[in-house]
Design an enzyme around this catalytic site. Structure first.
Site, PDB file in Angstrom:
ATOM      1  N   GLY A   7      -7.399 -14.866  -3.519  1.00 49.67           N
ATOM      2  CA  GLY A   7      -7.818 -13.743  -4.267  1.00 49.67           C
ATOM      3  C   GLY A   7      -6.716 -13.648  -5.289  1.00 49.67           C
ATOM      4  O   GLY A   7      -5.729 -13.230  -5.352  1.00 49.67           O
ATOM      5  N   ALA A   8      -7.302 -14.019  -6.569  1.00 52.79           N
ATOM      6  CA  ALA A   8      -6.447 -13.842  -7.624  1.00 52.79           C
ATOM      7  C   ALA A   8      -6.539 -12.764  -8.652  1.00 52.79           C
ATOM      8  O   ALA A   8      -6.486 -12.563  -9.836  1.00 52.79           O
ATOM      9  CB  ALA A   8      -6.594 -15.209  -8.522  1.00 52.79           C
ATOM     10  N   GLY A   9      -7.533 -11.704  -8.241  1.00 53.45           N
ATOM     11  CA  GLY A   9      -7.840 -10.463  -8.666  1.00 53.45           C
ATOM     12  C   GLY A   9      -6.498  -9.803  -8.867  1.00 53.45           C
ATOM     13  O   GLY A   9      -5.312 -10.288  -8.863  1.00 53.45           O
ATOM     14  N   VAL A  11      -4.760  -7.294  -7.167  1.00 57.97           N
ATOM     15  CA  VAL A  11      -3.749  -7.031  -6.214  1.00 57.97           C
ATOM     16  C   VAL A  11      -3.235  -8.659  -5.798  1.00 57.97           C
ATOM     17  O   VAL A  11      -1.997  -8.632  -5.700  1.00 57.97           O
ATOM     18  CB  VAL A  11      -4.618  -6.508  -4.834  1.00 57.97           C
ATOM     19  CG1 VAL A  11      -3.719  -6.615  -3.604  1.00 57.97           C
ATOM     20  CG2 VAL A  11      -5.050  -5.299  -5.267  1.00 57.97           C
ATOM     21  N   GLY A  12      -3.886  -9.685  -5.669  1.00 56.95           N
ATOM     22  CA  GLY A  12      -3.541 -10.911  -5.416  1.00 56.95           C
ATOM     23  C   GLY A  12      -2.578 -11.452  -6.257  1.00 56.95           C
ATOM     24  O   GLY A  12      -1.279 -11.953  -6.033  1.00 56.95           O
ATOM     25  N   ARG A  88     -13.500   3.132   0.829  1.00 52.77           N
ATOM     26  CA  ARG A  88     -12.946   1.631   1.225  1.00 52.77           C
ATOM     27  C   ARG A  88     -14.038   0.972   2.274  1.00 52.77           C
ATOM     28  O   ARG A  88     -14.421  -0.044   2.084  1.00 52.77           O
ATOM     29  CB  ARG A  88     -11.873   1.676   1.865  1.00 52.77           C
ATOM     30  CG  ARG A  88     -10.454   1.964   1.071  1.00 52.77           C
ATOM     31  CD  ARG A  88      -8.968   2.162   1.744  1.00 52.77           C
ATOM     32  NE  ARG A  88      -7.900   2.369   0.955  1.00 52.77           N
ATOM     33  CZ  ARG A  88      -7.560   3.470   0.729  1.00 52.77           C
ATOM     34  NH1 ARG A  88      -8.371   4.418   1.627  1.00 52.77           N
ATOM     35  NH2 ARG A  88      -6.545   3.597   0.045  1.00 52.77           N
ATOM     36  N   ARG A 151       3.378   5.363  -0.951  1.00 51.63           N
ATOM     37  CA  ARG A 151       2.765   6.585  -1.490  1.00 51.63           C
ATOM     38  C   ARG A 151       3.338   7.804  -0.933  1.00 51.63           C
ATOM     39  O   ARG A 151       3.594   8.773  -1.523  1.00 51.63           O
ATOM     40  CB  ARG A 151       1.435   6.260  -1.289  1.00 51.63           C
ATOM     41  CG  ARG A 151       0.685   5.252  -2.296  1.00 51.63           C
ATOM     42  CD  ARG A 151      -0.820   5.354  -2.240  1.00 51.63           C
ATOM     43  NE  ARG A 151      -1.228   4.348  -3.099  1.00 51.63           N
ATOM     44  CZ  ARG A 151      -2.474   3.418  -3.038  1.00 51.63           C
ATOM     45  NH1 ARG A 151      -3.140   3.734  -2.081  1.00 51.63           N
ATOM     46  NH2 ARG A 151      -2.606   2.393  -4.003  1.00 51.63           N
ATOM     47  N   HIS A 175      -6.326   2.915   7.527  1.00 49.39           N
ATOM     48  CA  HIS A 175      -5.970   2.940   6.060  1.00 49.39           C
ATOM     49  C   HIS A 175      -7.441   3.616   5.180  1.00 49.39           C
ATOM     50  O   HIS A 175      -7.898   2.980   4.411  1.00 49.39           O
ATOM     51  CB  HIS A 175      -5.717   1.512   5.474  1.00 49.39           C
ATOM     52  CG  HIS A 175      -5.541   1.465   4.107  1.00 49.39           C
ATOM     53  ND1 HIS A 175      -4.538   2.109   3.416  1.00 49.39           N
ATOM     54  CD2 HIS A 175      -6.022   0.374   3.119  1.00 49.39           C
ATOM     55  CE1 HIS A 175      -4.552   1.587   1.996  1.00 49.39           C
ATOM     56  NE2 HIS A 175      -5.301   0.895   1.758  1.00 49.39           N
TER      57      HIS A 175
HETATM   58  C1  PYR Z   1      -5.406   1.227  -2.154  1.00 49.80           C
HETATM   59  O1  PYR Z   1      -5.126   1.062  -3.165  1.00 49.80           O
HETATM   60  O2  PYR Z   1      -5.080   2.033  -1.437  1.00 49.80           O
HETATM   61  C2  PYR Z   1      -6.138  -0.009  -1.497  1.00 49.80           C
HETATM   62  O3  PYR Z   1      -6.712   0.080  -0.668  1.00 49.80           O
HETATM   63  C3  PYR Z   1      -5.846  -1.309  -2.383  1.00 49.80           C
END
Ligand code: PYR
Length: 312
Positions: A7-9, A11-12, A88, A151, A175
């Site tokens: 996946g080259a988006g 995130v990748g 998600r 975070r 998550h």
């Molecule tokens: C997030 O930013 O929390 C993701 O799951 C990509």
């Protein structure tokens, strides 16, 4: 060392960029199904090599899994990201088939690889990889808690007006906006409990902000975040390839630990050269365990969709 990022988006590509900058691998494959996309991003990154001074060779490929052969670690970021207002969990119908196909194709060429799953809904995608690949559980790692803990420390550092690197803090559970559990009780500023420094209302706000951290960014940016998710994936690659034995919270297969089984969920684990090596028991309070059980119920409910889709 060879690493593949699928996946080259955003995130990748960010994950690959971090892996290259840190020179975690000699060879880095970036694979995407969109014609030319991974090739273009890989060339763009390679054109930073002399500016940043790294030696990793990055190659972009379009859906040619034979080029990924012999990878030590594979990071799966494939699938659609969230749009504003989307959870998600809503991505499961689209992403489950994609992730299963990717994982199976990778395994054909890299039977010894350790898999890091980033695609959402991450807990269910990790469970899907575990079930469909049939690999030893230590080689399947979901990234979520690593990102959520980062975070959490960001929001704590804002509340304390301190350097985030002086903080310890962990998020366990799923998550998801309602399934993650920031462990405020155990968070410390150096070794001092943050509860000595912040009142309950502030700590509750930090926890609430952490839980919707991803959704907040999706609302601001218009799509899922990528800098922290990509960096979290690369931090796990680093811990594996450098055999760091560092403590992260990751989504792993539970067989009775934390009172749960037949599920992949975020718990504290040691990450090293063989994948996740051991689960650390944080000895949850009754309330924390109840929240963990609730989180497990929600994730198990989501996992049941995989059976309905006949994917597990
Ligand atoms: C997030 O930013 O929390 C993701 O799951 C990509």
């Amino acid at each position: 060392m060879k690493v593949t990022v699928v996946g080259a988006g955003a995130v990748g590509a960010t994950c690959a960029d971090n892996i290259a900058r840190k020179e975690l691998a000699n060879e880095l494959i970036l694979l995407d199904i969109k014609e030319g996309f991974a090739e273009g991003k890989a060339i763009d990154m390679m054109q930073t090599a002399t500016l940043l001074g790294f030696d990793t060779k990055i190659t972009g490929v379009t859906a040619d899994y034979s080029k990924t052969a012999g990878s030590d670690v594979v990071v799966i970021t494939s699938g659609l990201p969230r749009k504003p207002g989307m959870t998600r969990e809503e991505l499961i119908g689209i992403n489950a088939g994609i992730v299963k196909g990717v994982a199976e194709n990778i395994l054909k060429f890299s039977p010894e690889a350790i898999f890091i799953v980033i695609s959402n809904p991450m807990d269910t995608m990790t469970y899907l990889a575990l079930k469909s690949l049939g690999l030893p559980k230590h080689r399947i790692i979901g990234m979520g808690g690593t990102l959520d803990s980062s975070r959490f420390k960001f929001y704590l550092s804002q509340a304390l007006n301190c350097n985030p690197n002086d903080l310890q803090g962990f998020v366990i559970g799923g998550h998801g906006d309602t399934t993650m559990i920031p462990l405020t009780r155990l968070a410390t500023y150096q070794s001092l409990p943050v509860s000595n420094l912040l009142d309950k209302a502030t700590l509750d706000q930090v926890a609430a902000d952490t839980m919707v951290g991803g959704a907040t960014l999706t609302g601001l940016i218009g799509t899922s975040a990528w800098y922290a998710p990509g960096a979290a994936g690369a931090a796990l690659v680093e811990a594996i390839l450098r055999d760091e034995k560092k403590l992260f919270t990751c989504c792993v297969s539970l067989e009775g630990e934390y009172g749960q089984q037949d599920i992949c969920l975020g718990v504290p684990v040691i990450i090293g050269r063989s994948g996740w090596e051991k689960i650390i028991d944080f000895k949850l309070t009754e309330d924390e365990q109840a929240a963990f059980n609730k989180s497990a119920d929600a994730v198990r409910n989501m996992n049941s969709v995989l059976a309905e889709m006949k994917l597990v």
